[in-house]
Design a protein around this motif. Sequence first.
Motif, short mmCIF file in Angstrom:
data_model
loop_
_atom_site.label_atom_id
_atom_site.label_comp_id
_atom_site.label_asym_id
_atom_site.label_seq_id
_atom_site.Cartn_x
_atom_site.Cartn_y
_atom_site.Cartn_z
N ASN A 137 0.81 -1.23 0.00
CA ASN A 137 0.00 0.00 0.00
C ASN A 137 0.84 1.27 0.00
O ASN A 137 0.34 2.33 0.36
N CYS A 138 2.12 1.15 -0.39
CA CYS A 138 3.02 2.31 -0.30
C CYS A 138 3.73 2.59 -1.61
O CYS A 138 4.97 2.64 -1.67
N PRO A 139 3.00 2.79 -2.72
CA PRO A 139 3.68 3.09 -3.98
C PRO A 139 4.30 4.48 -3.95
O PRO A 139 3.85 5.37 -3.20
N ALA A 140 5.31 4.69 -4.75
CA ALA A 140 5.96 6.00 -4.85
C ALA A 140 4.92 7.06 -5.21
O ALA A 140 4.03 6.84 -6.03
N GLY A 141 5.00 8.22 -4.55
CA GLY A 141 4.10 9.32 -4.83
C GLY A 141 2.87 9.37 -3.94
O GLY A 141 2.16 10.38 -3.91
N ARG A 142 2.58 8.31 -3.21
CA ARG A 142 1.38 8.29 -2.36
C ARG A 142 1.61 9.12 -1.10
O ARG A 142 2.67 9.10 -0.50
N ARG A 143 0.57 9.89 -0.72
CA ARG A 143 0.62 10.69 0.51
C ARG A 143 0.11 9.83 1.66
O ARG A 143 -0.99 9.29 1.59
N LEU A 144 0.94 9.71 2.72
CA LEU A 144 0.61 8.83 3.84
C LEU A 144 0.75 9.53 5.18
O LEU A 144 1.51 10.49 5.32
N ARG A 145 0.03 8.98 6.15
CA ARG A 145 0.25 9.29 7.57
C ARG A 145 0.86 8.04 8.18
O ARG A 145 0.33 6.94 8.01
N ILE A 146 1.98 8.21 8.88
CA ILE A 146 2.68 7.08 9.49
C ILE A 146 2.80 7.34 10.98
O ILE A 146 3.24 8.42 11.39
N ARG A 147 2.41 6.35 11.77
CA ARG A 147 2.60 6.42 13.22
C ARG A 147 3.49 5.27 13.64
O ARG A 147 3.31 4.14 13.17
N GLY A 148 4.42 5.56 14.53
CA GLY A 148 5.33 4.50 14.97
C GLY A 148 6.30 4.98 16.02
O GLY A 148 5.95 5.83 16.85
N GLU A 149 7.51 4.45 15.95
CA GLU A 149 8.56 4.76 16.94
C GLU A 149 9.86 5.06 16.22
O GLU A 149 10.10 4.58 15.11
N LEU A 150 10.70 5.83 16.88
CA LEU A 150 12.04 6.12 16.36
C LEU A 150 12.96 5.01 16.85
O LEU A 150 12.95 4.66 18.04
N ARG A 151 13.74 4.44 15.95
CA ARG A 151 14.62 3.33 16.30
C ARG A 151 16.06 3.64 15.90
O ARG A 151 16.30 4.39 14.95
N SER A 152 16.99 3.01 16.61
CA SER A 152 18.40 3.10 16.24
C SER A 152 18.97 1.69 16.11
O SER A 152 18.50 0.75 16.75
N PHE A 153 19.95 1.58 15.26
CA PHE A 153 20.62 0.31 15.02
C PHE A 153 22.11 0.60 14.88
O PHE A 153 22.49 1.51 14.15
N ASN A 154 22.94 -0.14 15.59
CA ASN A 154 24.38 0.05 15.53
C ASN A 154 24.93 -0.81 14.40
O ASN A 154 24.99 -2.02 14.51
N ASN A 155 25.31 -0.17 13.30
CA ASN A 155 25.79 -0.86 12.11
C ASN A 155 27.25 -1.25 12.30
O ASN A 155 28.12 -0.40 12.35
N ARG A 156 27.51 -2.54 12.39
CA ARG A 156 28.88 -3.02 12.57
C ARG A 156 29.47 -3.59 11.29
O ARG A 156 30.51 -4.22 11.31
N SER A 157 28.81 -3.36 10.16
CA SER A 157 29.27 -3.93 8.90
C SER A 157 30.50 -3.23 8.34
O SER A 157 31.17 -3.75 7.46
#
Length: 197
Positions: free
Chosen positions: A59-79
């Motif tokens: 349900n998320c094609p390019a150009g679509r206007r959305l409202r998103i609710r969620g949380e801010l996350r962090s990830f420690n990239n060790r690559s």
Amino acid sequence: MDGVVNNNAVELCGIVAAQPHFSHKSREREFYTLPFVVCRLSGAEDRVNVTIDRRMAENCPAGRRLRIRGELRSFNNRSGTGSRLVISVFAREIEQTDDEDMNRVELTGTICKKPTYRRTPMGREICDLMLAVNRRYGRSDYLPCIAWGVGAAEAREWDVGHRVALVGRLQSRQYIKVENGESVEKTAFEVSVVEFK
């Protein structure tokens, strides 16, 4: 602030910038990265990465206007490639909308690194903060925040362990980093603090 529970809530309204692409698999669930653009009042754009479940990707094609609710996350990239601390929005709910652009973050957590205070060449006060926000199951997200003016002057006095509740917006900014003698454009993400509660 004693007795205040950790809070991590993000609400964005904006435009899907590109098709979602596969990110990773966890506990037999597939997750995708959704490039998302939110305009500021100034007209500048914040380009953020949203992590979505495979079922949401349809349900998320390019150009679509959305409202998103969620949380801010962090990830420690060790690559060894890309940023060490990766910041994204983890989507809990997505819906199509006609509402104007919006970017709101509410966090409650603990200062986990001594705040860094400075002044810009124009004399504006800035204070960088690293906020640890606990998740369930003993994990934490480490979220860079930046306070301005009066908020910066207040935050510079805080020590590691100080509890903080804030409202702000997730912003992206470009910077140049020299890697192996080459200048490479990078993107940093941080929460620009509007107010401390």
